[in-house]
Design a protein around this motif. Structure first.
Motif, mmCIF file in Angstrom:
data_model
loop_
_atom_site.group_PDB
_atom_site.id
_atom_site.type_symbol
_atom_site.label_atom_id
_atom_site.label_comp_id
_atom_site.label_asym_id
_atom_site.label_seq_id
_atom_site.Cartn_x
_atom_site.Cartn_y
_atom_site.Cartn_z
ATOM 1 N N ARG A 55 0.828 -1.210 0.000
ATOM 2 C CA ARG A 55 0.000 0.000 0.000
ATOM 3 C C ARG A 55 0.862 1.259 0.000
ATOM 4 N NH1 ARG A 55 -3.883 -0.292 4.941
ATOM 5 N NH2 ARG A 55 -1.861 -0.388 5.941
ATOM 6 N N ALA A 77 -3.772 2.677 -0.351
ATOM 7 C CA ALA A 77 -4.313 1.515 -1.054
ATOM 8 C C ALA A 77 -3.226 0.769 -1.818
ATOM 9 C CB ALA A 77 -5.400 1.973 -2.039
ATOM 10 N N THR A 78 -3.538 -0.482 -2.131
ATOM 11 C CA THR A 78 -2.675 -1.284 -2.989
ATOM 12 C C THR A 78 -2.943 -0.877 -4.440
ATOM 13 O OG1 THR A 78 -4.314 -3.013 -3.326
ATOM 14 C CG2 THR A 78 -2.851 -3.245 -1.397
ATOM 15 N N GLY A 80 -4.081 -2.733 -6.788
ATOM 16 C CA GLY A 80 -5.375 -3.315 -7.153
ATOM 17 C C GLY A 80 -6.544 -2.529 -6.589
ATOM 18 N N GLN A 81 -6.403 -2.047 -5.362
ATOM 19 C CA GLN A 81 -7.458 -1.239 -4.766
ATOM 20 C C GLN A 81 -7.593 0.097 -5.497
ATOM 21 O OE1 GLN A 81 -5.785 -1.346 -0.827
ATOM 22 N NE2 GLN A 81 -7.275 -2.866 -0.115
ATOM 23 N N ARG A 82 -6.471 0.695 -5.903
ATOM 24 C CA ARG A 82 -6.532 1.942 -6.671
ATOM 25 C C ARG A 82 -7.212 1.710 -8.010
ATOM 26 N NH1 ARG A 82 -1.360 2.474 -4.496
ATOM 27 N NH2 ARG A 82 -0.358 1.980 -6.470
ATOM 28 N N GLU A 83 -6.942 0.583 -8.645
ATOM 29 C CA GLU A 83 -7.603 0.257 -9.915
ATOM 30 C C GLU A 83 -9.107 0.138 -9.727
ATOM 31 O OE1 GLU A 83 -8.632 -0.453 -13.708
ATOM 32 O OE2 GLU A 83 -6.700 0.285 -13.010
ATOM 33 N N ALA A 84 -9.537 -0.530 -8.645
ATOM 34 C CA ALA A 84 -10.968 -0.657 -8.363
ATOM 35 C C ALA A 84 -11.600 0.710 -8.104
ATOM 36 C CB ALA A 84 -11.198 -1.583 -7.176
ATOM 37 N N LEU A 85 -10.886 1.580 -7.406
ATOM 38 C CA LEU A 85 -11.404 2.927 -7.152
ATOM 39 C C LEU A 85 -11.464 3.749 -8.436
ATOM 40 C CD1 LEU A 85 -9.559 3.682 -3.809
ATOM 41 C CD2 LEU A 85 -12.040 3.460 -4.126
#
Length: 94
Positions: A55, A77-78, A80-85
């Protein structure tokens, strides 16, 4: 996390974050329910910014109307989490 007493003259609280399993206290001063102690927020980001995990802190970009005032949105965020956001609410991370 809330301190005791009212906000007349300010109120000091000490929220704690955990980093690498150890508590990290961040003193914060509050003057009202909707007031953010920016200095405490910056200290919290600095204390939690480094580590071995995936993160990282990023300033989130979003659609803004010219001339309007906005707050900053910081995200821990990781990738992957940034991509989801980015996919779902449309945030960008310049």
């Amino acid at each position: 996390m809330g301190g005791e007493g009212g906000f007349e003259g300010g109120r000091f609280d000490v929220p704690e974050f955990e980093k690498d399993g150890k508590p990290v206290p961040i003193p914060a001063e509050h003057f009202a329910v909707d007031y953010l102690d920016h200095e405490a927020a910056c200290r919290a980001i600095a204390e939690t910014a480094h580590g071995d995990g995936p993160r990282s802190w990023r300033n989130a970009g979003f659609a803004r109307d010219p001339g309007a005032g906005y707050d900053s949105i910081m995200v821990l965020a990781t990738p992957g989490q940034r991509e989801a956001l980015h996919r779902h609410p449309g945030l960008t991370f310049p």
